[in-house]
Scaffold this active site. Structure first.
Site, mmCIF file in Angstrom:
data_model
loop_
_atom_site.group_PDB
_atom_site.id
_atom_site.type_symbol
_atom_site.label_atom_id
_atom_site.label_comp_id
_atom_site.label_asym_id
_atom_site.label_seq_id
_atom_site.Cartn_x
_atom_site.Cartn_y
_atom_site.Cartn_z
ATOM 1 N N ARG A 1 -3.730 -8.356 -20.791
ATOM 2 C CA ARG A 1 -4.288 -7.596 -22.040
ATOM 3 C C ARG A 1 -3.820 -6.636 -23.171
ATOM 4 N NH1 ARG A 1 -6.950 -2.886 -21.419
ATOM 5 N NH2 ARG A 1 -8.895 -3.249 -22.431
ATOM 6 N N GLU B 1 1.715 -8.345 9.052
ATOM 7 C CA GLU B 1 2.019 -6.464 8.960
ATOM 8 C C GLU B 1 3.162 -6.262 7.949
ATOM 9 O OE1 GLU B 1 0.478 -5.216 10.475
ATOM 10 O OE2 GLU B 1 1.728 -3.432 10.352
ATOM 11 N N ASP C 1 -9.445 2.403 -25.524
ATOM 12 C CA ASP C 1 -10.257 1.674 -23.605
ATOM 13 C C ASP C 1 -9.767 3.516 -22.799
ATOM 14 O OD1 ASP C 1 -9.469 -0.558 -22.627
ATOM 15 O OD2 ASP C 1 -7.210 -1.016 -22.929
ATOM 16 N N PRO D 1 0.566 -1.298 0.249
ATOM 17 C CA PRO D 1 0.014 0.133 -0.140
ATOM 18 C C PRO D 1 1.070 1.642 0.140
ATOM 19 C CG PRO D 1 -0.837 -1.272 1.514
ATOM 20 C CD PRO D 1 1.255 -2.148 1.014
#
Ligand code: ADE
Length: 222
Positions: free
Chosen positions: A150, A113, A164, A86
């Site tokens: 993709r 963690e 896209d 993150p």
């Protein structure tokens, strides 16, 4: 392209690799995806891969040895090592395009963690898929892998991804299929007109309108 994914939960990739476009890309040899359980590389007699945090604190921390040994076994001069966390750089389509030109990706999924900070020295790139915390890097690894595969030549029609969302910093224009009218909701006449010049202009205007309404930040970037 070869993608090696390091994880403690290989089963989490079974569905992902065995359905739809990713499955076909693997069958057609557009990509090779290998899943490695880095617990297999642990030199600990009990195959432990984590331990308590020095200095205290909740949660277990992934130890460097199994991940270092696994990466060092797989790494070549063509490899790019990605760690999912993150705290990484926020993932976006531009990064997917850049990574789709690489020959070999090694993607490391964390759990618990977090990673012992020394593991970060292995990474060419740390990626976060958004500002929220997941239980591990397996879903982010699937997000990143899917978005790259993709884009590989021959996986889907090139026109599809040229149109896209996020290309040219615009969201996608609206699309419709049959029937021409459903529960009183009509397909815009222009799409039935056969006038491709006008259709192109309409689509561009709609994409711009949608982007202005929903993601003005994208327009400010361009
Ligand atoms: N691991 C846990 N949460 C994550 C996130 N948002 N992005 C990447 N890796 C993660």
């Amino acid at each position: 392209m070869v993608i090696d994914i390091l994880t403690l939960f290989p089963n989490m990739f079974e569905g992902f690799l065995s359905e739809s476009i990713i499955k076909r890309a693997i069958q057609d040899k557009k990509v090779t995806i290998n899943i490695h359980n880095f617990r297999d590389y642990s030199l600990d007699p009990h195959h432990n891969v984590d331990d308590y945090s020095y200095g205290g604190g909740a949660g277990m921390v992934l130890m460097p040895q199994p991940i270092f040994d696994c990466v060092e076994k797989l790494k070549t001069k063509d490899s790019k090592v990605i760690i999912l966390t993150p705290a990484g750089r926020k993932y976006e389509q531009k990064i997917a395009y850049d990574l789709s030109h690489e020959k070999h990706l090694i993607i490391i999924c964390g759990h618990y963690e977090g990673f012992d900070e020394r593991i970060m020295s292995l990474a060419d790139l740390e990626i976060s898929i958004g500002d929220y915390v997941l239980t591990g890097g397996e879903l982010p690894a699937q997000v990143v892998t899917d978005s790259i595969v993709r884009l590989l030549p021959g996986v889907i029609a090139e026109e599809s991804h040229l149109e896209d969302s996020f290309n040219n910093n615009l969201l996608d224009y609206p699309v419709y299929t049959k029937p021409a009218e459903f529960r009183g909701m009509k397909v815009p006449d222009i799409l039935l007109s056969g006038d491709h010049k006008k259709i192109d202009k309409w689509r561009h205007d709609e994409a711009l309108k949608k982007t202005k309404e929903r993601r003005p930040d994208l327009l400010e970037r361009s």
